[in-house]
Design a protein around this motif. Structure first.
Motif, PDB file in Angstrom:
ATOM      1  N   SER A  17       0.841  -1.204   0.000  1.00  0.00           N
ATOM      2  CA  SER A  17       0.000   0.000   0.000  1.00  0.00           C
ATOM      3  C   SER A  17       0.873   1.250   0.000  1.00  0.00           C
ATOM      4  O   SER A  17       2.082   1.189   0.272  1.00  0.00           O
ATOM      5  N   ASP A  18       0.247   2.368  -0.299  1.00  0.00           N
ATOM      6  CA  ASP A  18       0.988   3.633  -0.287  1.00  0.00           C
ATOM      7  C   ASP A  18       1.598   3.891   1.086  1.00  0.00           C
ATOM      8  O   ASP A  18       2.744   4.347   1.195  1.00  0.00           O
ATOM      9  N   LYS A  19       0.841   3.613   2.151  1.00  0.00           N
ATOM     10  CA  LYS A  19       1.365   3.868   3.507  1.00  0.00           C
ATOM     11  C   LYS A  19       2.559   2.972   3.809  1.00  0.00           C
ATOM     12  O   LYS A  19       3.580   3.439   4.346  1.00  0.00           O
ATOM     13  N   GLU A  20       2.455   1.696   3.455  1.00  0.00           N
ATOM     14  CA  GLU A  20       3.582   0.781   3.700  1.00  0.00           C
ATOM     15  C   GLU A  20       4.802   1.208   2.899  1.00  0.00           C
ATOM     16  O   GLU A  20       5.936   1.168   3.397  1.00  0.00           O
ATOM     17  N   ASP A  23       6.276   4.495   4.503  1.00  0.00           N
ATOM     18  CA  ASP A  23       6.928   4.226   5.793  1.00  0.00           C
ATOM     19  C   ASP A  23       8.274   3.536   5.585  1.00  0.00           C
ATOM     20  O   ASP A  23       9.280   3.901   6.209  1.00  0.00           O
ATOM     21  N   ALA A  24       8.306   2.552   4.700  1.00  0.00           N
ATOM     22  CA  ALA A  24       9.546   1.808   4.462  1.00  0.00           C
ATOM     23  C   ALA A  24      10.606   2.706   3.831  1.00  0.00           C
ATOM     24  O   ALA A  24      11.787   2.657   4.219  1.00  0.00           O
ATOM     25  N   MET A  25      10.209   3.540   2.867  1.00  0.00           N
ATOM     26  CA  MET A  25      11.176   4.410   2.206  1.00  0.00           C
ATOM     27  C   MET A  25      11.723   5.454   3.173  1.00  0.00           C
ATOM     28  O   MET A  25      12.918   5.783   3.144  1.00  0.00           O
ATOM     29  N   THR A  26      10.878   5.993   4.036  1.00  0.00           N
ATOM     30  CA  THR A  26      11.346   6.978   5.016  1.00  0.00           C
ATOM     31  C   THR A  26      12.335   6.343   5.981  1.00  0.00           C
ATOM     32  O   THR A  26      13.377   6.933   6.302  1.00  0.00           O
ATOM     33  N   LYS A  31      13.178  10.318   2.645  1.00  0.00           N
ATOM     34  CA  LYS A  31      12.069  10.881   3.405  1.00  0.00           C
ATOM     35  C   LYS A  31      10.895  11.241   2.507  1.00  0.00           C
ATOM     36  O   LYS A  31      11.045  11.960   1.526  1.00  0.00           O
ATOM     37  N   VAL A  32       9.726  10.742   2.870  1.00  0.00           N
ATOM     38  CA  VAL A  32       8.499  11.025   2.125  1.00  0.00           C
ATOM     39  C   VAL A  32       7.762  12.178   2.795  1.00  0.00           C
ATOM     40  O   VAL A  32       7.526  12.167   4.001  1.00  0.00           O
ATOM     41  N   VAL A 171       4.078  10.132  -5.071  1.00  0.00           N
ATOM     42  CA  VAL A 171       4.769  10.233  -3.784  1.00  0.00           C
ATOM     43  C   VAL A 171       5.766  11.387  -3.859  1.00  0.00           C
ATOM     44  O   VAL A 171       6.606  11.433  -4.760  1.00  0.00           O
ATOM     45  N   GLU A 172       5.651  12.305  -2.919  1.00  0.00           N
ATOM     46  CA  GLU A 172       6.571  13.448  -2.877  1.00  0.00           C
ATOM     47  C   GLU A 172       7.711  13.140  -1.911  1.00  0.00           C
ATOM     48  O   GLU A 172       7.481  12.919  -0.719  1.00  0.00           O
TER      49      GLU A 172
END
Length: 800
Positions: A17-20, A23-26, A31-32, A171-172
């Motif tokens: 999902s977008d949230k997962e 969170d993982a990329m941050t 940083k998202v 995603v920014e």
């Protein structure tokens, strides 16, 4: 950097999902800032086919349309649009639908005729003619006019959000200056693959080209300053056909926040977003002499850039020129004299690498910050220019917008040897406080495209930020997971934190002063040299010898203060000018004294007190100083009258000492000093050397039990000269007693009849006590006699 997740799937497959994902990329260091869905506000808007149209019975410009919206039976919609015809496929906002901006559409009546929704224009869907060039800006959006949409299928009732690609997740990312490689889809795809442990799918551009004449036969490139242009790569395209880009490319550009223009310009922007390599395309017919020269501008040269503004160039600005004039400002913006126009037949694709500092200075000086300059100024990978120009030419052939001339011009001055760093697992674990195995470290680094042979790490060319083992440690930490690193104390003997003795004393003193009604201030340590004049400091005073700041903000902040008094008085004066009736302020301020033969100054903390108004007077301030000294357990304190300090009143100033060491000064400001600060009231101040106070402390206070035996008190009044101070009398009394005196308290000073002129009567209460017995009256009287004898012999003070 805006990243389209649909575009991302071309390089890496992840199913989260977008949230997962965010969170993982941050957590892995990218940083998202947020996620947006372009069509997120659009609800219940579908494809509709116009079955029939009739004139509105009560309007000369409106039509009643029968629409197949996939609901089983046709619906009726009234529209005033003039560009709709029977058979057109259009976006239909159904009853209870939502459009961008919170617009709510419901069924209703228009001039008495029922309308079950609304036909939508581009603007109503949040789109423009840049997204769909064939569409009419002020008319209904005809979906069936777009061959790409027709090919995808326009079934009535289909949701227009996925049909128009508005269901993408954008995603920014906040990209730090040390990671310019992440200002690209491929760069973020690498990070995504490394974060999720997924394979990275990279594409090697392939260009067929044309036989016959090569680019070297047509174009020549010369770099005059290789330090400012480490690499310049160019290819050419002939028989260019300027047209809108295909819908898939426009979608990706739109998702990334870039406005589509035409196929050639869009290709350069697409490559910049995909590879992170800025590109420029210019009309070859405008390049006089068939030669590109990369040089700094000449004195007085002016160029009109693509935004239509005339820019005056200076001799330190790097330009792309032909044999006679600039045709672009390198790394910033192209010139209007080489702009791609509708009749452009031959195009030069420029893919170059420029010095980041030079580009930043040029962009700042010209007041131009473009997507290209924002990337160049961070320092790009010179090995990326060839890939970029190849991808651009591949897209030209894919879109059928020209014939790529065979050959590549590639002038390289950059160092092509890769950087290497030693793998040191033990040092990395010691730095991070972890216990990660070497095998795990190797696997993490390989996921980031680092090459390992033995203990040698070959750093990829796009990772210019990795130079040291600590940089490798950072890569390991972020892929291991910062959240997985245990929280521990620092290793070593000094792991226990806490305040130093000085810090404790500062905080205790501050708490005491606040309890006595003083407010803390914090002032700048750098002041104006004119401040010394305001406190009437003599020209030859040592305090005027200040440390001068090399790069001051201005004359008012050009020297480091040698005394904290001006800072205190400036603050008091500001309060006074604001009509505050009274003020009591304190600061533990640092002063700076230059040391001969040393670059650094001696820094000393000073306790600075200031007050005016209310019950402020000399003795109130003296009481505050006494309370501070008592709290710090400073013994043998003496207050001695002091004159000759220009800032203070000559008759109302005292020097504070302890054990023969000068601690500071307190008193009332000289009226002329107060006048310099525009204060027409009595102002009181104290300046105490805080380090000296710490040095004069008598150690930790010790508990003493209450006395077991009673004390004896005696009152004495002695007559002495007016010039004899109370302090001198108290000191003499202490020395005259024979070990029984515990306390001396002044309770009266009298002048006048019958006391002779020039003399005064001073009365004290003496407390005497023995620790091992009850005193007799005779023993107490003997001590008093001894005190009186010493007073008379040393100070001429006689019993009244």
């Amino acid at each position: 950097m805006n990243l389209s997740r649909k575009w991302l799937t071309e390089f890496v497959d992840i199913h989260v999902s977008d949230k997962e994902y965010c969170d993982a990329m941050t957590l892995s260091g990218s940083k998202v800032e947020g996620v947006s869905i372009p069509g997120g506000e659009i609800k219940n808007v579908v494809v509709g086919t116009v079955l029939s149209m009739e004139r509105h019975p009560d309007s000369d410009h409106m039509f009643t349309c029968s629409i197949d919206a996939g609901t089983g039976a046709p619906i009726q919609i009234v529209t005033g649009a003039q560009n709709v015809e029977v058979g057109d496929c259009v976006p239909v906002a159904m009853d209870d639908s939502w459009l961008p901006g919170g617009v709510h559409i419901t069924a209703g009546k228009l001039r008495g005729v029922e309308s079950c929704g609304m036909l939508c224009s581009l603007k109503e869907l949040g789109l423009t003619t840049h997204d769909y060039p064939y569409a009419i800006e002020d008319g209904i959006f005809i979906l069936s006019d777009d061959p790409d949409l027709l090919r995808d299928g326009l079934a009535p009732g289909a949701d227009v959000v996925p049909l128009l690609g508005l269901d993408d997740s954008v995603v920014e990312f906040e990209i730090t200056p040390n990671r310019p490689d992440c200002l690209s889809v491929i760069g973020l795809a690498r990070e995504t693959a490394a974060t999720f442990g997924a394979p990275l799918k990279l594409h090697t551009p392939k260009v067929r080209g044309t036989e016959g004449e090569t680019v070297a036969d047509i174009l020549d490139v010369e770099i005059e300053d290789p330090d400012l242009c480490p690499r310049y790569t160019a290819r050419m395209v002939r028989n260019v056909k300027i047209a809108p880009s295909p819908e898939w490319m426009r979608r990706r550009l739109r998702s990334s926040g870039v406005r589509p223009i035409n196929n050639i310009v869009d290709i350069t922007n697409y490559v910049m977003l995909e590879y992170g390599q800025p590109m420029h395309a210019f009309d070859f017919s405008c390049v006089e002499g068939g030669k590109i020269i990369v040089r700094t501008a000449r004195e007085g040269e002016v160029i009109q850039t693509l935004d239509g503004a005339d820019r005056s160039l200076t001799t330190n600005m790097l330009c792309i020129c032909d044999e006679h004039r600039p045709v672009g400002v390198a790394g910033v913006m192209g010139g209007a004299n080489s702009e791609i126009m509708g009749d452009t037949a031959m195009v030069v694709f420029e893919s170059a690498n420029f010095n980041g500092v030079s580009i930043r200075r040029t962009a700042t000086a010209l007041g131009m910050r473009t997507d290209a300059s924002a990337r160049y100024e961070k320092g790009l990978d010179p090995m990326n220019t060839y890939k970029g120009v190849q991808r651009a030419c591949e897209l030209v052939e894919l879109l059928g917008c020209g014939e790529v001339v065979d050959g590549v011009i590639d002038v390289i001055a950059a160092d092509q040897n890769p950087r290497t760093v030693k793998l040191e697992p033990a040092k990395i674990n010691a730095l991070l406080g972890t216990d990660i195995s070497e095998h795990e470290m190797r696997a993490m680094l390989e996921r980031l495209d680092f090459k390992l042979e033995g203990d040698t790490i070959t750093v990829p060319s796009w990772r210019s930020d990795v130079e040291h083992y600590s940089d490798i440690a950072e890569e390991v930490a972020r892929l291991h997971g910062y959240d997985k690193i245990p929280v521990t104390l620092m290793r070593g003997e000094t792991t226990q934190g806490g305040f130093s003795d000085k810090q404790k004393s500062e905080r205790q003193t501050g708490a005491l002063l606040r309890g006595m009604g003083y407010s803390e201030i914090i002032t700048y340590s750098f002041i104006s040299p004119s401040y010394y004049d305001k406190i009437r400091l003599p020209a030859d005073s040592a305090l005027r010898r200040s440390v001068t700041i090399l790069n001051p903000l201005g004359e008012d902040t050009s020297v480091m203060r040698t005394t904290a008094l001006p800072s205190m008085l400036e603050t008091l004066a500001r309060n006074y000018s604001y009509r505050n009736k009274s003020a009591r302020l304190y600061e533990i301020a640092t002063v700076y004294h230059p040391v001969d033969g040393q670059d650094l100054a001696e820094e000393r903390p000073m306790l600075s007190l200031g007050a005016y108004g209310g019950d402020a007077d000399f003795f109130a301030l003296k009481g505050v100083v006494e309370a501070v000294l008592a709290a710090m357990n400073v013994r043998n304190v003496r207050f001695e009258s002091r004159s000759g300090i220009p800032a203070f009143h000559p008759g109302r100033c005292a020097r504070v000492t302890a054990g023969g060491v000068e601690l500071g000064v307190l008193g009332q400001l000289h009226p002329l000093t107060a006048q310099n600060y525009s204060m027409d009231c009595d102002v009181f101040a104290a300046q105490l050397d805080f380090l000296a106070l710490l040095e004069q402390r008598a150690g930790e206070a010790r508990y003493e039990p209450l006395p077991r035996f009673p004390s004896v008190t005696r009152d004495i009044a002695v007559v002495c000269g007016d010039d004899v101070t109370v302090a001198a009398l108290v000191d003499c009394i202490g020395r005259g007693a024979r070990g029984l005196l515990k306390e001396v308290e002044l309770f009266d000073i009298y002048t006048g009849a019958p006391i002779p002129a020039g003399r005064k009567s001073v009365a004290f209460n003496l407390t005497l006590r023995a620790e091992d017995r009850s005193l007799t009256a005779a023993e107490a009287d003997e001590d008093v006699k001894s005190v009186l004898a010493l007073l008379e012999s040393e100070l001429g003070a006689v019993l009244r």
